[in-house]
Design a protein around this motif. Structure first.
Motif, PDB file in Angstrom:
ATOM      1  N   ILE A  69      38.600  40.711  36.653  1.00 15.81           N
ATOM      2  CA  ILE A  69      38.661  39.876  35.451  1.00 15.81           C
ATOM      3  C   ILE A  69      40.102  39.813  34.960  1.00 15.81           C
ATOM      4  CG2 ILE A  69      37.936  39.662  33.042  1.00 15.81           C
ATOM      5  CD1 ILE A  69      35.295  41.014  33.871  1.00 15.81           C
ATOM      6  N   LYS A  70      40.585  38.582  34.730  1.00 13.00           N
ATOM      7  CA  LYS A  70      41.954  38.395  34.238  1.00 13.00           C
ATOM      8  C   LYS A  70      42.036  38.814  32.774  1.00 13.00           C
ATOM      9  CE  LYS A  70      43.345  34.600  37.231  1.00 13.00           C
ATOM     10  NZ  LYS A  70      43.895  33.236  37.250  1.00 13.00           N
ATOM     11  N   LEU A  71      43.192  39.328  32.386  1.00 10.63           N
ATOM     12  CA  LEU A  71      43.442  39.737  31.006  1.00 10.63           C
ATOM     13  C   LEU A  71      44.558  38.885  30.426  1.00 10.63           C
ATOM     14  CD1 LEU A  71      43.358  43.612  31.494  1.00 10.63           C
ATOM     15  CD2 LEU A  71      41.489  42.119  30.772  1.00 10.63           C
ATOM     16  N   ASP A  72      44.480  38.632  29.112  1.00 11.51           N
ATOM     17  CA  ASP A  72      45.538  37.868  28.460  1.00 11.51           C
ATOM     18  C   ASP A  72      46.649  38.799  27.990  1.00 11.51           C
ATOM     19  OD1 ASP A  72      44.634  39.068  26.116  1.00 11.51           O
ATOM     20  OD2 ASP A  72      43.715  37.256  25.320  1.00 11.51           O
ATOM     21  N   LYS A  73      47.627  38.256  27.238  1.00 16.08           N
ATOM     22  CA  LYS A  73      48.789  39.056  26.811  1.00 16.08           C
ATOM     23  C   LYS A  73      48.399  40.195  25.877  1.00 16.08           C
ATOM     24  CE  LYS A  73      49.686  35.796  23.220  1.00 16.08           C
ATOM     25  NZ  LYS A  73      50.335  35.578  22.058  1.00 16.08           N
ATOM     26  N   ASP A  74      47.237  40.082  25.219  1.00 15.83           N
ATOM     27  CA  ASP A  74      46.754  41.137  24.323  1.00 15.83           C
ATOM     28  C   ASP A  74      45.807  42.096  25.034  1.00 15.83           C
ATOM     29  OD1 ASP A  74      48.153  40.054  22.119  1.00 15.83           O
ATOM     30  OD2 ASP A  74      46.524  38.597  21.815  1.00 15.83           O
ATOM     31  N   ASN A  75      45.749  41.984  26.357  1.00 10.33           N
ATOM     32  CA  ASN A  75      44.909  42.838  27.193  1.00 10.33           C
ATOM     33  C   ASN A  75      43.407  42.626  26.941  1.00 10.33           C
ATOM     34  OD1 ASN A  75      45.089  44.568  29.391  1.00 10.33           O
ATOM     35  ND2 ASN A  75      44.701  46.370  28.122  1.00 10.33           N
ATOM     36  N   LEU A  76      43.041  41.397  26.537  1.00 14.67           N
ATOM     37  CA  LEU A  76      41.640  41.028  26.335  1.00 14.67           C
ATOM     38  C   LEU A  76      41.188  40.159  27.501  1.00 14.67           C
ATOM     39  CD1 LEU A  76      41.824  40.121  22.551  1.00 14.67           C
ATOM     40  CD2 LEU A  76      40.851  42.183  23.566  1.00 14.67           C
ATOM     41  N   PRO A  77      39.908  40.219  27.870  1.00 16.85           N
ATOM     42  CA  PRO A  77      39.424  39.407  28.996  1.00 16.85           C
ATOM     43  C   PRO A  77      39.595  37.916  28.720  1.00 16.85           C
ATOM     44  CG  PRO A  77      37.706  40.894  28.196  1.00 16.85           C
ATOM     45  CD  PRO A  77      38.859  41.017  27.268  1.00 16.85           C
ATOM     46  N   VAL A  78      40.018  37.176  29.746  1.00 18.85           N
ATOM     47  CA  VAL A  78      40.143  35.726  29.651  1.00 18.85           C
ATOM     48  C   VAL A  78      38.775  35.133  29.958  1.00 18.85           C
ATOM     49  CG1 VAL A  78      41.260  33.680  30.629  1.00 18.85           C
ATOM     50  CG2 VAL A  78      42.561  35.804  30.358  1.00 18.85           C
ATOM     51  N   MET A  79      38.342  34.201  29.097  1.00 25.30           N
ATOM     52  CA  MET A  79      37.041  33.563  29.284  1.00 25.30           C
ATOM     53  C   MET A  79      37.215  32.058  29.246  1.00 25.30           C
ATOM     54  SD  MET A  79      34.549  35.985  27.042  1.00 25.30           S
ATOM     55  CE  MET A  79      33.099  35.558  27.975  1.00 25.30           C
ATOM     56  N   LYS A  80      36.302  31.352  29.905  1.00 26.61           N
ATOM     57  CA  LYS A  80      36.308  29.896  29.831  1.00 26.61           C
ATOM     58  C   LYS A  80      34.913  29.425  29.445  1.00 26.61           C
ATOM     59  CE  LYS A  80      35.250  28.640  34.603  1.00 26.61           C
ATOM     60  NZ  LYS A  80      35.650  27.871  35.743  1.00 26.61           N
ATOM     61  N   GLN A  81      34.886  28.309  28.755  1.00 20.77           N
ATOM     62  CA  GLN A  81      33.616  27.742  28.323  1.00 20.77           C
ATOM     63  C   GLN A  81      33.051  26.903  29.464  1.00 20.77           C
ATOM     64  OE1 GLN A  81      33.739  25.785  24.557  1.00 20.77           O
ATOM     65  NE2 GLN A  81      31.794  24.777  24.863  1.00 20.77           N
ATOM     66  N   LEU A  82      31.796  27.114  29.795  1.00 19.05           N
ATOM     67  CA  LEU A  82      31.156  26.392  30.883  1.00 19.05           C
ATOM     68  C   LEU A  82      30.484  25.111  30.415  1.00 19.05           C
ATOM     69  CD1 LEU A  82      29.577  29.388  32.798  1.00 19.05           C
ATOM     70  CD2 LEU A  82      31.668  28.155  33.330  1.00 19.05           C
ATOM     71  N   GLY A  83      30.222  25.008  29.140  1.00 18.19           N
ATOM     72  CA  GLY A  83      29.590  23.804  28.628  1.00 18.19           C
ATOM     73  C   GLY A  83      28.989  24.040  27.264  1.00 18.19           C
ATOM     74  N   PHE A  84      28.534  22.952  26.664  1.00 22.46           N
ATOM     75  CA  PHE A  84      27.841  23.024  25.386  1.00 22.46           C
ATOM     76  C   PHE A  84      26.436  22.497  25.606  1.00 22.46           C
ATOM     77  CE2 PHE A  84      26.174  20.910  21.656  1.00 22.46           C
ATOM     78  CZ  PHE A  84      26.214  21.951  20.752  1.00 22.46           C
ATOM     79  N   TYR A  85      25.473  23.205  25.079  1.00 24.14           N
ATOM     80  CA  TYR A  85      24.078  22.816  25.250  1.00 24.14           C
ATOM     81  C   TYR A  85      23.436  22.726  23.871  1.00 24.14           C
ATOM     82  CZ  TYR A  85      25.507  24.133  29.842  1.00 24.14           C
ATOM     83  OH  TYR A  85      26.206  24.212  31.006  1.00 24.14           O
ATOM     84  N   PRO A  86      22.746  21.628  23.586  1.00 20.35           N
ATOM     85  CA  PRO A  86      22.223  21.378  22.245  1.00 20.35           C
ATOM     86  C   PRO A  86      21.049  22.256  21.828  1.00 20.35           C
ATOM     87  CG  PRO A  86      21.512  19.653  23.735  1.00 20.35           C
ATOM     88  CD  PRO A  86      22.480  20.520  24.494  1.00 20.35           C
ATOM     89  N   PHE A 146      33.671  35.006  32.247  1.00 23.57           N
ATOM     90  CA  PHE A 146      34.947  35.663  32.515  1.00 23.57           C
ATOM     91  C   PHE A 146      35.676  34.933  33.638  1.00 23.57           C
ATOM     92  CE2 PHE A 146      32.553  39.369  30.828  1.00 23.57           C
ATOM     93  CZ  PHE A 146      33.380  39.641  29.746  1.00 23.57           C
ATOM     94  N   VAL A 147      36.994  34.831  33.511  1.00 19.98           N
ATOM     95  CA  VAL A 147      37.822  34.256  34.564  1.00 19.98           C
ATOM     96  C   VAL A 147      38.287  35.400  35.450  1.00 19.98           C
ATOM     97  CG1 VAL A 147      39.965  33.008  35.048  1.00 19.98           C
ATOM     98  CG2 VAL A 147      38.587  32.384  33.049  1.00 19.98           C
ATOM     99  N   ARG A 148      38.112  35.229  36.759  1.00 19.59           N
ATOM    100  CA  ARG A 148      38.479  36.277  37.717  1.00 19.59           C
ATOM    101  C   ARG A 148      39.600  35.783  38.625  1.00 19.59           C
ATOM    102  NH1 ARG A 148      34.615  40.345  37.843  1.00 19.59           N
ATOM    103  NH2 ARG A 148      32.726  39.847  36.702  1.00 19.59           N
ATOM    104  N   ASP A 149      40.414  36.727  39.105  1.00 21.16           N
ATOM    105  CA  ASP A 149      41.453  36.361  40.065  1.00 21.16           C
ATOM    106  C   ASP A 149      40.851  36.329  41.464  1.00 21.16           C
ATOM    107  OD1 ASP A 149      41.286  38.989  40.951  1.00 21.16           O
ATOM    108  OD2 ASP A 149      43.161  39.610  40.005  1.00 21.16           O
TER     109      ASP A 149
END
Length: 76
Positions: A11-28, A3-6
């Motif tokens: 937790i920040k919300l997008d225009k649809d009032n859903l939590p904003v998330m960011k990807q931290l990485g990809f692991y095989p 979750f992205v926090r201010d």
């Protein structure tokens, strides 16, 4: 994903009032993802710490996750 926090920690919300998330990485593999999660848990819980504290916390968390990590050996 995380979750992205201010600045206040909410937790920040997008225009649809859903939590904003960011990807931290990809692991095989699950094993790689669990190892990364351990390091992220340490970093997220401590803003500033000495290397010795980091290593102690790493040992502690690896010990907790050891049974799970054993289930996902390299190549599985």
């Amino acid at each position: 994903m995380k979750f992205v926090r201010d600045d206040s920690g909410v937790i920040k919300l997008d225009k649809d009032n859903l939590p904003v998330m960011k990807q931290l990485g990809f692991y095989p593999s699950v094993r790689h993802a669990l190892n990364a999660a351990i390091h992220l848990m340490i970093r997220d819980n401590n803003d500033v710490m000495e290397l010795s504290q980091y290593l102690d916390e790493l040992d502690h968390l690896e010990e907790q996750f050891k049974p799970v990590l054993e289930r996902f050996k390299e190549g599985d």
